[in-house]
Design an enzyme around this catalytic site. Sequence first.
Site, PDB file in Angstrom:
ATOM      1  N   ARG A  99       0.803  -1.218   0.000  1.00 37.41           N
ATOM      2  CA  ARG A  99       0.000   0.000   0.000  1.00 37.41           C
ATOM      3  C   ARG A  99       0.837   1.270   0.000  1.00 37.41           C
ATOM      4  NH1 ARG A  99      -2.402  -3.764   3.234  1.00 37.41           N
ATOM      5  NH2 ARG A  99      -4.380  -4.582   2.467  1.00 37.41           N
ATOM      6  N   GLU A 136       4.609 -10.603  14.689  1.00 34.30           N
ATOM      7  CA  GLU A 136       3.946 -11.390  15.712  1.00 34.30           C
ATOM      8  C   GLU A 136       3.722 -12.827  15.260  1.00 34.30           C
ATOM      9  OE1 GLU A 136       0.113 -10.881  18.691  1.00 34.30           O
ATOM     10  OE2 GLU A 136       0.208  -9.758  16.823  1.00 34.30           O
TER      11      GLU A 136
END
Length: 213
Positions: A99, A136
């Site tokens: 993006r 994560e």
Amino acid sequence: MGEQENNKIGGGGGGGGNNAMAVDEAASAKGKSVGAADPRLQGISDAIRVVPHFPKPGIMFNDITELLLRPGVFKDAVDMFVERYRGMGIAAVAGIEARGFIFGPAIALAIGAKFIPLRKPKKLPGEVFSESYVLEYGMDCLEMHVGAIEPGEHVVVVDDLVATGGTLSAAIRLLERAGANVVECACLIGLPKFKDFYKLNGKPVYILVESRK
């Protein structure tokens, strides 16, 4: 863009603020008020749709598709970044896949800078710098062509959203290894913690609107 998956439900991703957050001392030097409201921000915030549990349970996904479908609002977002960085001697805008590729080239063209794509592994031909980083849910990596930046050139790093800052921090390290002077990170959306002069790797983060629940 690797930040969306860290915008967890109940994990501090709320706030709903619609004020621009000039989160570094340079804002004052340029005569801009920290936290000053801009009438364009409401339209930008309204055009960002929050999708719960996408792409997996527990994630609050900030979808910018509706913003891109509104040319006037899209232009407002780009213009606000352009107004900030024009005249600052920025030689390059580095956009993070994917993006960052939406906003970065438009900003670069408007301020007369080159655009540098920071891509996922094995997307760029030729010799590259690589920077791995921990997420994560595992590891990821950004790559940039050798020779894309000259030592000492001023660079702004662009992405759509900052959550934990892991991807942006990797981008900063990658560019600095090539000798760049990273001036700032610029993101359309940020978590509320970024409003108080929050920095990544010592670099300021500039965001337009806060992520909403």
